[in-house]
Motif scaffolding. Structure first.
Motif, PDB file in Angstrom:
ATOM      1  N   LYS A 185       0.729  -0.991   0.011  1.00  0.00           N
ATOM      2  CA  LYS A 185       0.205  -0.088  -0.144  1.00  0.00           C
ATOM      3  C   LYS A 185       0.994   1.238   0.037  1.00  0.00           C
ATOM      4  O   LYS A 185       0.318   2.301  -0.791  1.00  0.00           O
ATOM      5  N   SER A 186       1.735   1.325   0.936  1.00  0.00           N
ATOM      6  CA  SER A 186       2.862   2.353   0.748  1.00  0.00           C
ATOM      7  C   SER A 186       3.185   2.731  -0.374  1.00  0.00           C
ATOM      8  O   SER A 186       3.471   3.990  -0.809  1.00  0.00           O
ATOM      9  N   VAL A 187       3.502   1.802  -1.437  1.00  0.00           N
ATOM     10  CA  VAL A 187       4.045   2.207  -2.895  1.00  0.00           C
ATOM     11  C   VAL A 187       3.042   2.901  -3.541  1.00  0.00           C
ATOM     12  O   VAL A 187       3.434   3.923  -4.091  1.00  0.00           O
ATOM     13  N   GLU A 189       0.989   4.737  -2.130  1.00  0.00           N
ATOM     14  CA  GLU A 189       0.633   5.994  -1.457  1.00  0.00           C
ATOM     15  C   GLU A 189       1.923   6.896  -1.702  1.00  0.00           C
ATOM     16  O   GLU A 189       1.693   8.317  -1.849  1.00  0.00           O
ATOM     17  N   ALA A 190       3.074   6.262  -1.972  1.00  0.00           N
ATOM     18  CA  ALA A 190       4.315   7.126  -2.179  1.00  0.00           C
ATOM     19  C   ALA A 190       4.169   7.694  -3.551  1.00  0.00           C
ATOM     20  O   ALA A 190       4.223   8.873  -3.850  1.00  0.00           O
ATOM     21  N   ALA A 191       3.567   6.861  -4.555  1.00  0.00           N
ATOM     22  CA  ALA A 191       3.163   7.521  -5.947  1.00  0.00           C
ATOM     23  C   ALA A 191       2.061   8.574  -5.894  1.00  0.00           C
ATOM     24  O   ALA A 191       2.328   9.621  -6.544  1.00  0.00           O
ATOM     25  N   ALA A 196       0.939  11.529  -8.547  1.00  0.00           N
ATOM     26  CA  ALA A 196       0.399  10.551  -9.803  1.00  0.00           C
ATOM     27  C   ALA A 196      -1.302  10.415  -9.156  1.00  0.00           C
ATOM     28  O   ALA A 196      -1.399   9.835  -8.111  1.00  0.00           O
ATOM     29  N   THR A 200      -2.951   7.370 -13.696  1.00  0.00           N
ATOM     30  CA  THR A 200      -1.478   7.559 -13.603  1.00  0.00           C
ATOM     31  C   THR A 200      -0.657   6.403 -12.802  1.00  0.00           C
ATOM     32  O   THR A 200       0.170   5.823 -13.399  1.00  0.00           O
ATOM     33  N   ARG A 201      -1.158   6.385 -11.796  1.00  0.00           N
ATOM     34  CA  ARG A 201      -0.505   5.356 -10.744  1.00  0.00           C
ATOM     35  C   ARG A 201      -0.809   3.933 -11.414  1.00  0.00           C
ATOM     36  O   ARG A 201      -0.016   3.054 -11.054  1.00  0.00           O
ATOM     37  N   THR A 204       1.415   3.622 -14.192  1.00  0.00           N
ATOM     38  CA  THR A 204       2.890   3.268 -13.915  1.00  0.00           C
ATOM     39  C   THR A 204       3.439   2.631 -13.068  1.00  0.00           C
ATOM     40  O   THR A 204       4.492   2.122 -13.042  1.00  0.00           O
ATOM     41  N   ILE A 205       2.373   2.136 -12.176  1.00  0.00           N
ATOM     42  CA  ILE A 205       2.699   1.263 -10.790  1.00  0.00           C
ATOM     43  C   ILE A 205       2.190   0.163 -10.885  1.00  0.00           C
ATOM     44  O   ILE A 205       2.550  -0.931 -10.995  1.00  0.00           O
ATOM     45  N   PRO A 208       2.494  -2.166 -14.138  1.00  0.00           N
ATOM     46  CA  PRO A 208       3.755  -3.081 -14.156  1.00  0.00           C
ATOM     47  C   PRO A 208       3.916  -4.030 -13.238  1.00  0.00           C
ATOM     48  O   PRO A 208       4.568  -5.221 -13.291  1.00  0.00           O
ATOM     49  N   LEU A 209       3.542  -3.596 -11.966  1.00  0.00           N
ATOM     50  CA  LEU A 209       3.894  -4.807 -10.990  1.00  0.00           C
ATOM     51  C   LEU A 209       2.911  -5.834 -10.957  1.00  0.00           C
ATOM     52  O   LEU A 209       3.112  -6.961 -10.565  1.00  0.00           O
ATOM     53  N   HIS A 292      10.249 -10.322 -12.367  1.00  0.00           N
ATOM     54  CA  HIS A 292      11.264  -9.927 -13.307  1.00  0.00           C
ATOM     55  C   HIS A 292      11.843  -8.385 -12.933  1.00  0.00           C
ATOM     56  O   HIS A 292      12.493  -7.509 -13.447  1.00  0.00           O
ATOM     57  N   TYR A 293      11.302  -7.743 -11.440  1.00  0.00           N
ATOM     58  CA  TYR A 293      11.882  -6.588 -11.218  1.00  0.00           C
ATOM     59  C   TYR A 293      12.444  -6.621 -10.056  1.00  0.00           C
ATOM     60  O   TYR A 293      12.557  -7.694  -9.268  1.00  0.00           O
TER      61      TYR A 293
ATOM     62  N   PHE B  81       8.773   7.004   3.692  1.00  0.00           N
ATOM     63  CA  PHE B  81       8.054   5.721   4.355  1.00  0.00           C
ATOM     64  C   PHE B  81       9.049   4.975   5.243  1.00  0.00           C
ATOM     65  O   PHE B  81      10.287   4.751   4.871  1.00  0.00           O
ATOM     66  N   TYR B  87       9.643   2.178  -5.856  1.00  0.00           N
ATOM     67  CA  TYR B  87       8.994   1.445  -6.877  1.00  0.00           C
ATOM     68  C   TYR B  87       9.900   0.380  -7.274  1.00  0.00           C
ATOM     69  O   TYR B  87      11.092   0.681  -7.908  1.00  0.00           O
ATOM     70  N   HIS B  89       9.829  -1.824  -9.627  1.00  0.00           N
ATOM     71  CA  HIS B  89      10.288  -2.202 -11.119  1.00  0.00           C
ATOM     72  C   HIS B  89      10.952  -0.950 -11.895  1.00  0.00           C
ATOM     73  O   HIS B  89      11.226  -1.045 -13.046  1.00  0.00           O
ATOM     74  N   ILE B 102       6.169  13.204 -13.589  1.00  0.00           N
ATOM     75  CA  ILE B 102       4.786  13.703 -13.617  1.00  0.00           C
ATOM     76  C   ILE B 102       4.386  15.171 -13.578  1.00  0.00           C
ATOM     77  O   ILE B 102       3.335  15.537 -14.228  1.00  0.00           O
ATOM     78  N   ARG B 130      18.312  -1.424  -9.563  1.00  0.00           N
ATOM     79  CA  ARG B 130      16.891  -1.526  -9.145  1.00  0.00           C
ATOM     80  C   ARG B 130      16.961  -1.520  -7.490  1.00  0.00           C
ATOM     81  O   ARG B 130      18.054  -2.035  -7.091  1.00  0.00           O
TER      82      ARG B 130
END
Ligand SMILES: Nc1ncnc2c1ncn2[C@@H]1O[C@H](COP(=O)(O)OP(=O)(O)OP(=O)(O)O)[C@@H](O)[C@H]1O
Ligand SMILES: [Mg+2]
Lengths: 293, 338
Positions: A185-187, A189-191, A196, A200-201, A204-205, A208-209, A292-293, B81, B87, B89, B102, B130
């Motif tokens: 969730k924090s990812v 929130e960071a976006a 974003a 957009t979120r 872009t987030i 892909p995830l 893959h990430y 945080f 992120y 990826h 953005i 990464r």
């Protein structure tokens, strides 16, 4: 130390795996072998003798206009089924992921269609869209549109796509929801703090995830559309009108059991066998390194 | 640059209120640390300022603008945080550039700002990696970098150092402090570590179960705690609390005398009425902590200079302190001043 159960001798372990081996042999290896064998012959019209033709059946198939048309139909059909069922499932999963209250009920209701057998689902949709007594047909008629999938090729395709995709949404939904909930969730929130907005979120987030899940579902759904939609097509359109909804699997049945052209039908099975093998290999190769990430 | 004001800020989850009205005016460039034990509502308070949590009642103002209904992206803030929330990826560069892209900052400007941040944070060699290919400390820096490249009006930190080892924590603490000084950005920093709070804060908010018990400069809070909770939470080892009644004082029922370990002297038993047996001593070099059991059963800790003789276990000592260093607390924990 990992604790392992070891067997003395070979008979007990053999006995334990025997049922699985027998089932695989009887229902997979034997028919697959038969298909490969038969694809090399042409039986006479009475089924009394067989004539060796080598790869003749395949040569004939690949130059057959109808078979190539069926390939195209299959491609269109499976792309549509996959896109519709995954698209709708992803949309519902995103909604459910944002839902805090009542998400349990929502989820349970969404899983139900998965329990409906393809043939039953087919009959269900057929009733709704029946050209004379279907509820939906009637409502569409009120709007001034004359629905007739028995005659209209596009409508026939649309109906089998919707009916096939419908049963698949639940399955895809579960995977997408699990995928979404695995994103911290924090990812997100960071976006959001980075500026974003929702779309957009997502682009872009989140998407892909989610890609490992998406790829897995893509393969699974294509396999489904190729092979498991027989029941739907058989009950709704029977492959028609003309050959508009005759996908490869249906053609195996139509040529082999209805048309009694066993050699060609067997050759078609072999081609399908190859296709599914390739898809499976692709899937396993990918799953091995899906992060893959 | 910005001021932040919280006015009677409250938060409820369902029927339970977890923040019971916090007020503070934060000046431009000030470093505010919110400190308190686990579950006291520090993160909730910070997240309300960030806009990640709705405000139940009261008001959050940034630069005199009420932002209660403003989305996080429109508040001109950046947040670090606890788990860094990078992120996964994206490369380190893209992680830092994300917000700028953005905001449609021109590409060469993005590159310039990210490179500057990477230089300050010593991340230059890692820009193409990464996040999973970085150590915890490096990830922490990337999270910091992501916050500073955007040049926000307010920095918010939620326990940014708690996943680092002790040595790195001290180092990063200094870096954060000097970075904040150089940039002059108003900051709110959440921690449960009182040393972090004391060293970083211009002013600190000591939270206790959803209430801001005391707001003030670290040394003022230390020397003049407003409540029993603050006296016990700030300072290590914590303040000794002795039942006033057992010391022969008659203040009010249940009143306690608080006395910091460094304010107690060990004296020969004959010089004082109060005596205790040494349970054990901890010589730390520069200082020695002596743990005693008073004759009436209460515990006390004394911190004395490391050069003084270390009392043996089981030895009975007298305890003495200046009356001026006493702090009196009522039954409810609030300070009674005479
Ligand atoms: N979503 C929620 N629903 C209900 N209660 C919540 C929710 N989030 C937090 N709380 C409660 O609010 C209180 C404050 O939580 P908060 O996360 O702000 O504590 P904290 O001071 O940051 O603690 P920690 O140091 O452990 O992070 C806790 O009692 C917690 O149980
Ligand atoms: Mg917290």
């Amino acid at each position: 130390m990992e604790k392992r159960v070891t067997f003395k001798g070979i008979w007990l372990p053999l006995l334990l795996v025997a049922p699985q081996i027998v089932i695989t042999a009887v229902f997979f290896f034997y028919p697959a072998g038969q298909a490969i064998w038969q694809s090399l012959f042409i039986p006479d019209p009475f089924g009394l003798s067989m004539q060796w033709v080598g790869l003749g059946n395949f040569e004939f198939l690949l130059s057959d206009r109808f078979y190539r048309a069926s390939f195209l139909t299959t491609a269109i059909f499976s792309i549509l089924v996959t896109v519709v069922s995954m698209g709708v499932a992803l949309y519902l999963a995103v909604l459910a992921d944002r839902l805090i209250k009542g998400s349990g009920t929502y989820r349970t209701l969404l899983i139900w269609p998965y329990a409906v057998a393809p043939a039953v689902a087919g009959v269900l949709w057929l009733f709704m869209f029946n050209t004379r007594v279907g509820v939906v047909t009637w409502y569409i008629g009120l709007l001034g549109y004359d629905w007739n999938h028995v005659l209209n090729e596009g409508e026939a395709m649309g109906l089998v796509v919707v009916a096939s995709a419908w049963g698949r949404i639940s399955y895809n939904f579960l995977f997408f929801l699990a995928g979404l909930q695995a994103i911290p969730k924090s990812v997100i929130e960071a976006a959001a703090i980075d500026g974003a907005r929702f779309w957009t979120r997502f682009r872009t987030i989140v998407f892909p995830l989610l890609s490992p899940t998406t790829f897995f579902l893509l393969v699974v759904n294509i396999i489904y559309a190729f092979f498991e939609t027989f029941g739907v097509i058989h009950t709704i359109t029977g492959g028609g009108p003309q050959q508009a909804t005759t996908i490869l699997v249906y053609k195996v049945y139509a040529d082999g059991f209805v048309g009694q052209d066993l050699g060609s039908s067997a050759a078609q099975s072999v081609i399908l066998l190859l296709i599914v093998s390739v898809l499976t290999v692709v899937q396993f190769k990918y799953i091995e390194r899906r992060v893959h990430y | 640059m910005a001021t932040v004001a919280l006015e009677n800020l409250r938060k409820s989850y369902g029927k339970t209120e977890v923040i019971h009205g916090v007020d503070i005016d934060i000046a431009d460039g000030e470093f505010i640390v919110i400190v308190g034990p686990s579950g006291c509502g520090k993160s909730t308070l910070l997240r309300m300022v960030a806009g990640l949590e709705t405000v139940t009642s009261g008001e959050v103002r940034i630069n005199d603008r009420a932002v209660n209904d403003v989305e996080p992206m429109d508040r001109d803030i950046a947040m670090v945080f606890q788990n860094y929330a990078l992120y996964p990826h994206m490369s380190v560069f893209d992680n830092m550039a994300y917000g700028l892209k953005i905001a449609k900052v021109p590409t060469d400007e993005i590159k310039k700002r990210v490179d500057t941040a990477a230089e300050i944070l010593q991340l230059e060699p890692y820009l193409t990696r990464r996040p999973r290919e970085l150590s915890g400390g490096q990830r922490q820096r990337v999270a910091m970098g992501r916050a500073i490249v955007r040049k926000p009006a307010v920095f918010l930190f939620d326990e940014p150092l708690s996943n680092l080892d002790a040595k790195l924590r001290v180092q990063m603490r200094l870096e954060i402090k000097s970075l904040q000084r150089d940039l002059g950005v108003t900051s709110l920093y959440v921690t449960h570590d009182q040393v972090e709070a004391m060293t970083l804060a211009d002013r600190m908010i000591v939270m206790n179960a959803g209430v801001a018990d005391q707001i003030g400069k670290p040394l003022d809070v230390y020397s003049d705690p407003a409540t029993e909770f603050v006296a016990g939470f700030i300072g290590s080892p914590p303040t000794n609390f002795l039942q006033a009644k057992r010391l022969g004082r008659h203040i009010e029922d249940g009143a306690k005398i608080g006395i910091r370990p460094e304010h107690i002297r060990l004296v020969p038993q004959t010089e004082t009425d109060l005596a205790g047996t040494v349970v054990y001593s901890e010589p730390l070099g520069a200082e020695t902590l002596v743990h005693l059991k008073l004759l009436d059963g209460q515990d006390a800790t004394v911190r004395q200079d490391g050069a003084l003789p270390i009392p043996a276990e089981g030895e009975t000592c007298g305890l003495s302190w200046e009356p001026a260093s006493e702090m009196v607390f009522g039954k409810g924990g609030s300070r009674i001043r005479s």
